[in-house]
Design an enzyme around this catalytic site. Structure first.
Site, PDB file in Angstrom:
ATOM      1  N   HIS A   9       0.771  -1.299  -0.008  1.00  0.00           N
ATOM      2  CA  HIS A   9      -0.208   0.017  -0.198  1.00  0.00           C
ATOM      3  C   HIS A   9       0.838   1.284   0.059  1.00  0.00           C
ATOM      4  O   HIS A   9       0.587   2.086  -0.751  1.00  0.00           O
ATOM      5  CB  HIS A   9      -0.947  -0.042   1.173  1.00  0.00           C
ATOM      6  CG  HIS A   9      -1.967   1.019   1.384  1.00  0.00           C
ATOM      7  ND1 HIS A   9      -3.169   1.006   1.230  1.00  0.00           N
ATOM      8  CD2 HIS A   9      -1.623   2.298   1.694  1.00  0.00           C
ATOM      9  CE1 HIS A   9      -3.798   2.153   1.343  1.00  0.00           C
ATOM     10  NE2 HIS A   9      -2.961   3.066   1.582  1.00  0.00           N
ATOM     11  N   GLU A  10       1.887   1.191   0.966  1.00  0.00           N
ATOM     12  CA  GLU A  10       2.793   2.648   1.150  1.00  0.00           C
ATOM     13  C   GLU A  10       3.815   2.578  -0.173  1.00  0.00           C
ATOM     14  O   GLU A  10       4.022   3.784  -0.684  1.00  0.00           O
ATOM     15  CB  GLU A  10       3.454   2.369   2.270  1.00  0.00           C
ATOM     16  CG  GLU A  10       2.918   2.340   3.550  1.00  0.00           C
ATOM     17  CD  GLU A  10       1.955   3.548   3.740  1.00  0.00           C
ATOM     18  OE1 GLU A  10       2.300   4.492   3.026  1.00  0.00           O
ATOM     19  OE2 GLU A  10       0.903   3.234   4.366  1.00  0.00           O
TER      20      GLU A  10
ATOM     21  N   HIS B  21      -6.335   8.456  -2.072  1.00  0.00           N
ATOM     22  CA  HIS B  21      -6.934   7.055  -2.513  1.00  0.00           C
ATOM     23  C   HIS B  21      -7.853   6.955  -3.482  1.00  0.00           C
ATOM     24  O   HIS B  21      -9.100   6.682  -3.376  1.00  0.00           O
ATOM     25  CB  HIS B  21      -7.615   6.352  -1.186  1.00  0.00           C
ATOM     26  CG  HIS B  21      -6.480   6.076  -0.251  1.00  0.00           C
ATOM     27  ND1 HIS B  21      -6.673   6.255   1.265  1.00  0.00           N
ATOM     28  CD2 HIS B  21      -5.226   5.796  -0.216  1.00  0.00           C
ATOM     29  CE1 HIS B  21      -5.740   5.787   1.853  1.00  0.00           C
ATOM     30  NE2 HIS B  21      -4.576   5.738   1.068  1.00  0.00           N
TER      31      HIS B  21
ATOM     32  N   HIS C  57       1.833   4.533  -2.744  1.00  0.00           N
ATOM     33  CA  HIS C  57       1.943   5.991  -2.551  1.00  0.00           C
ATOM     34  C   HIS C  57       3.245   6.709  -3.041  1.00  0.00           C
ATOM     35  O   HIS C  57       3.194   8.067  -3.203  1.00  0.00           O
ATOM     36  CB  HIS C  57       1.872   6.413  -1.218  1.00  0.00           C
ATOM     37  CG  HIS C  57       0.564   6.220  -0.517  1.00  0.00           C
ATOM     38  ND1 HIS C  57      -0.628   7.043  -1.136  1.00  0.00           N
ATOM     39  CD2 HIS C  57      -0.016   5.897   0.550  1.00  0.00           C
ATOM     40  CE1 HIS C  57      -1.681   6.582  -0.491  1.00  0.00           C
ATOM     41  NE2 HIS C  57      -1.389   6.027   0.398  1.00  0.00           N
TER      42      HIS C  57
END
Length: 340
Positions: free
Chosen positions: A228-229, A238, A232
């Site tokens: 998930h990170e 999101h 980014h």
């Protein structure tokens, strides 16, 4: 003389008292916090319970007596924000590390260029040229927490994970610093953060430990948070693009994890965006707030304190509203119990 009042603001579990006049505003309170705790106003977020919920800079010139539920037995102000020195230190550390890695990469490139052609072809390299740069260049456990050696082993396992290495090489992710998160600094009565990404890959923090510091969280859950990170590093909010990239990275990590066979147990997707937002076991766990840039949480769906054209709510708004609903339910339950 003008009458005065004293407000208590909780920061990292510690109460701080601020004497203010009865005519003081939210701006006055934020200025007082900056003067005493050295937390810049721009970095401050005030969670006011039970209402009005989350307030963030720039604060409106609203009188405190008009906005604070001073008569409520559940009244509490929780401050979220980092001191200016802590932010500056982390920036300096990341900048220094980036410069060191750039110097090292330049030296390696020069050495590779001067290496004889015959020696370059020897051996088998499973990664493409330059892919060794696509990794976490420094691992940093928190030495002031118990058993930092175990945290370092955990970070090393994540860095050397075959699936993570393959995904980072494919997307050319080069992250100067991978570190652990102190659970106490990222846990409130309302939520707990699982990961943070500063400045699109400058620093990635992960919650490795349990809240009681007596153990470590499940490895696959932490690896999922890391995917998930990593997403980014490309997308901040999101939005659909972000979730598509997250799903892609997670599939690539699973496929590249040759140590575990690279096979899924089911044909289902490895992630479900709703799972990240769902309350689990009665506790609010969420991955992050769309990345961490320049010491500030960049809240997805918000621009200059207002909703963007997409109409999405910030994570803080969702949490504040959830807290309000929880308090309402508790109040109804108490009323019903009293009526029995």
């Amino acid at each position: 003389m003008e009458s005065s009042m004293e407000l208590t603001v909780h920061h990292h579990g510690t109460p701080h008292s601020f004497p203010l006049s009865n005519s003081a505003t939210l701006q006055d309170l934020a200025a007082a916090i900056e003067g005493i705790l050295n937390i810049p106003v721009a970095n401050q977020k005030l969670l006011i319970a039970p209402k009005p919920g989350m307030q963030k800079a720039p604060f409106p010139p609203t009188a405190l007596t008009d906005i604070l539920p001073l008569d409520s037995p559940r009244f509490k102000i929780t401050l979220l924000g980092s001191p200016a020195k802590a932010i500056a230190d982390l920036h300096e550390q990341a900048t220094s590390e980036r410069k060191r890695q750039e110097t090292r990469a330049s030296a390696l490139a020069t050495a590779r260029k001067n290496q004889p052609t015959a020696s370059r072809s020897r051996g088998i390299n499973t990664l493409s040229n330059g892919s060794n740069n696509y990794t976490f260049h420094r691992l940093l456990p928190l030495n002031y927490l118990p058993n930092p050696d175990r945290s370092l082993q955990f970070l090393t396992r994540l860095r050397d994970d075959a699936g993570i290495r393959a995904a980072m090489a494919k997307h050319k992710f080069s992250v100067p610093l991978l570190t652990e998160m102190n659970p106490a600094e990222h846990t409130t009565s309302e939520s707990r953060t699982l990961g943070l990404n500063r400045n699109k890959g400058e620093v990635i923090e992960l919650r490795l430990r349990t809240d009681a510091y007596d153990g470590y969280r499940d490895y696959r859950t932490i690896r999922k948070t890391l995917c998930h990170e990593l997403a980014h590093c490309v997308f901040g909010p999101h939005d659909r693009d972000f979730w598509d990239l997250t799903a892609q990275i997670e599939r690539e990590v699973e496929a590249g994890d040759w140590k575990s066979g690279g096979n899924r147990l089911t044909g289902q997707e490895f992630y479900n965006p709703g799972d990240w937002e769902r309350v689990q076991s009665g506790e609010d766990e969420y991955v992050d707030e769309c990345g961490w840039t320049g010491g500030e949480f960049v809240l997805g769906g918000l621009r200059d304190g207002n909703r963007d054209s997409g109409g999405t709510e910030s994570r803080r708004e969702i949490l504040a509203r959830a807290a309000e609903e929880r308090l309402k339910k508790e109040g109804k339950k108490e009323t019903q119990d009293d009526g029995r």
